[in-house]
Design a protein around this motif. Structure first.
Motif, short mmCIF file in Angstrom:
data_model
loop_
_atom_site.label_atom_id
_atom_site.label_comp_id
_atom_site.label_asym_id
_atom_site.label_seq_id
_atom_site.Cartn_x
_atom_site.Cartn_y
_atom_site.Cartn_z
N ALA A 140 0.83 -1.21 0.00
CA ALA A 140 0.00 0.00 0.00
C ALA A 140 0.86 1.25 0.00
N ALA A 148 2.51 1.88 -3.38
CA ALA A 148 1.57 2.47 -4.34
C ALA A 148 1.36 3.95 -4.07
N LEU A 149 1.24 4.30 -2.78
CA LEU A 149 1.10 5.72 -2.42
C LEU A 149 2.33 6.51 -2.83
N GLU A 172 2.46 7.55 -6.38
CA GLU A 172 1.58 8.68 -6.68
C GLU A 172 2.17 10.01 -6.22
N TYR A 183 -5.28 2.64 -1.04
CA TYR A 183 -4.29 1.70 -1.56
C TYR A 183 -4.27 0.39 -0.77
N ALA A 216 -3.56 -2.99 -2.54
CA ALA A 216 -2.41 -3.11 -3.45
C ALA A 216 -1.70 -4.45 -3.25
N ASP A 265 2.60 -4.40 -7.85
CA ASP A 265 1.59 -3.68 -8.62
C ASP A 265 2.15 -2.39 -9.22
N THR A 266 2.81 -1.63 -8.36
CA THR A 266 3.27 -0.31 -8.76
C THR A 266 4.75 -0.15 -8.42
#
Length: 558
Positions: free
Chosen positions: A40, A43-44, A47, A140, A143, A147-148
């Motif tokens: 999570a 992913a944050l 961004e 997120y 996640a 993923d990211t």
């Protein structure tokens, strides 16, 4: 299970593992929850970081669950964590954050006052213990690892930017890649037989390389649990160990001395701890620790830079660190000429009798894993010269190739044309039963070179007895004729850095005279109180030899 080439792979292995993985006070997270929380945060982070910026985030936290969660998140995202030291202030703190090009800074409410008034252009600050932070993370929550990513994690991907604790100039940010960190963790797992059921107690600050490289990384590699202490506490150490079932811990600097200074209890050996791994405990305190707590301490050698490694083997003699690792070609050399120093000669009782000829700087003449400093070519060039990696540490080597730590190069003293290592003298003074902590450093001699000064913190209830101290010195067979302290300061507690290392810079800055109890043997005999009556003649002696300016450059309050 095969070896992992990256920290990201180690984090991903936690997915689906519902054993306890992270403990802190009353909080327990499973390994799976750690991996999920890391995904999570990764992913944050993707961004929040502006396009085209370096994938760097600063972490200004105590040892709370958010610290290893963000380390794991950075690994998954292909980002690097800069550990920010909360003891830094003002412009120095801002410099650390901006120098490492952190566009996101993770902190907590307790540290927000440190940021007041700082100019941090382009830095997004996240405060972990707030509702706003929880709301930012919430989208997120689902996640998945991988993923990211900001940069596809690979062994050569930057993972850590950890500041060295140098005594001069601005701290340098040493680079550690995912591959090197994963390999360091795997090496310690193999060396110490770390198992998945072990629990690693992390009480050293995680902004420093010791806690992450020597404690968190091997736990991650073995699938072992991690227990966090917000800040090191000698009085709370055993209670934590028992509460968390801790089996392994790391230490730096004077942490072991602080533990030995706690009141002895009948249940000191009633705990699951089996091993401590660290630096600078000293042979005397390591023996005392094992006798009292029943725990073996293993002295290691390494640094955030990773430029040289020493391996301990079962036949390592007392007091030695070990031999050079298979990958390294280590030598002890004269730092001025580069010529190799002679092997150590030991007298009765294992005392070093040729320190002046045997002690030198440890260098790695082979292929070094040193990965450089962030944006600091001058520091890189100073560390690697003529193809050799210069550690900045003093060692000596016995005829069998075992290496013994003798201090930092900056802690050398030159007394009557003889080179001495502060750590060697400290190890001798630590035998004095009234001493809780010892530090040795140089003060300028009125004529030439240095004089030896010792700072002593005494055990509870002890008082400095000059006659007893002088008698103790006379009884030490390995105390050379130049080693006895000319000055002795008695301090209420030993000043230390945030990583529990003696703050010698501060001691040297204060020099001879800080208004506290000071003793000297100016005549070479008994120790006598040093006061205003001795101060005037001593200053005049410096003036007569044109060395008065050294007093202000070394401190002393004259």
């Amino acid at each position: 299970m095969g070896s992992a080439g990256t920290v990201a792979e180690l984090v991903q292995r936690q997915w689906g593992d519902h054993r306890p993985g992270l403990r802190h006070e009353g909080t327990v997270l499973t390994h799976h929850q750690v991996a999920s929380g890391a995904a999570a945060r990764a992913a944050l982070l993707a961004e929040l970081l502006p396009a085209g910026s370096e994938p760097h985030l600063g972490v200004l936290l105590d040892n709370t669950p958010e610290f290893p969660l963000w380390l794991s998140a950075a690994a998954l995202a292909g980002a690097a964590v800069a550990g920010i030291n909360p003891t830094r202030r003002g412009a120095e703190l801002a410099r650390d954050i901006l120098h490492t090009e952190c566009r996101v800074l993770i902190t907590e409410r307790a540290h927000l006052p440190l940021l007041d008034g700082l100019a941090l252009p382009g830095v997004r600050v996240l405060v972990t213990d707030t509702d706003a932070y929880a709301a930012l993370l919430a989208p997120y929550a689902g996640a998945q690892p991988g993923d990211t990513v900001l940069k596809r994690p690979a062994p050569a991907t930057r993972m850590l930017l950890y500041f060295t604790s140098g005594s001069t100039g601005a701290p340098k940010a040493a680079i550690c890649t995912q591959g090197r960190l994963a390999a360091a963790g795997r090496s310690l797992v193999d060396h110490f037989g770390i198992r998945g059921e072990d629990v690693h107690y992390v009480c050293m600050p995680m902004f420093h390389g010791n806690a992450v490289i020597a404690d968190w990384a091997p736990a991650l590699s073995a699938g072992a649990g991690v227990a966090l202490r917000r800040r090191f506490s000698a009085s709370g150490f055993l209670d934590d160990v028992r509460a968390h079932g801790a089996t392994y811990f790391t230490y730096v600097g004077r942490a072991v001395q602080y533990l030995l200074a706690t009141p002895e209890r009948a249940d000191d050996r009633e705990h699951p701890l089996r091993l401590g791994f660290g630096t600078e405990a000293g042979a005397v305190d390591a023996a005392r620790f094992r006798e009292r707590f029943g725990v073996r301490l293993v002295e290691g050698y390494g640094s955030s830079e990773g430029g040289a490694a020493i391996q301990r083997t079962p036949d390592t003699p007392p007091g030695a660190i070990g031999r050079a690792s298979d990958r390294d070609d280590l030598a002890v050399v004269d730092p001025e000429t580069g010529r190799e120093r002679v092997a150590a000669v030991f007298g009765p009782g294992g005392t070093l009798v040729n320190g002046a000829a045997a002690i030198g700087e440890l260098v790695n003449r082979g292929r070094t894993p040193f990965e450089g400093y962030w944006r600091n070519e001058a520091a890189d060039a100073a560390r690697v010269r003529d193809g050799w990696y210069w550690t900045g540490d003093l060692f000596f080597r016995d005829p069998d190739g075992f290496l013994y730590f003798a201090g930092r190069t900056e802690d050398r003293l030159r007394v009557d044309s003889e080179n001495l290592a502060a750590a060697m003298i400290e190890n001798i003074l630590a035998r004095w039963t009234d001493a809780a902590a010892v530090a040795v450093y140089a003060v300028p001699d009125p004529v030439a070179g240095d004089q030896v000064m010792a700072a002593l913190a005494l055990r509870d209830g002890a008082r400095f007895d000059p006659e007893a101290f002088a008698a103790f010195l006379r009884d030490q067979p390995d105390l050379g004729t130049k080693m006895a302290p000319r000055f002795v300061r008695v301090v209420p507690s030993m000043p230390v850095t945030a990583t529990n290392k003696v703050h010698r810079v501060g001691l040297r800055r204060e020099g001879f005279w800080s208004g506290g109890p000071l003793w000297w043997n100016g005549s070479g005999g008994a120790y006598e109180p040093f006061g205003e009556g001795q101060l005037g003649p001593l200053i005049r002696e410096y003036e007569e030899h044109g060395r008065h300016d050294l007093l202000s450059s070394h401190g002393g309050g004259f």
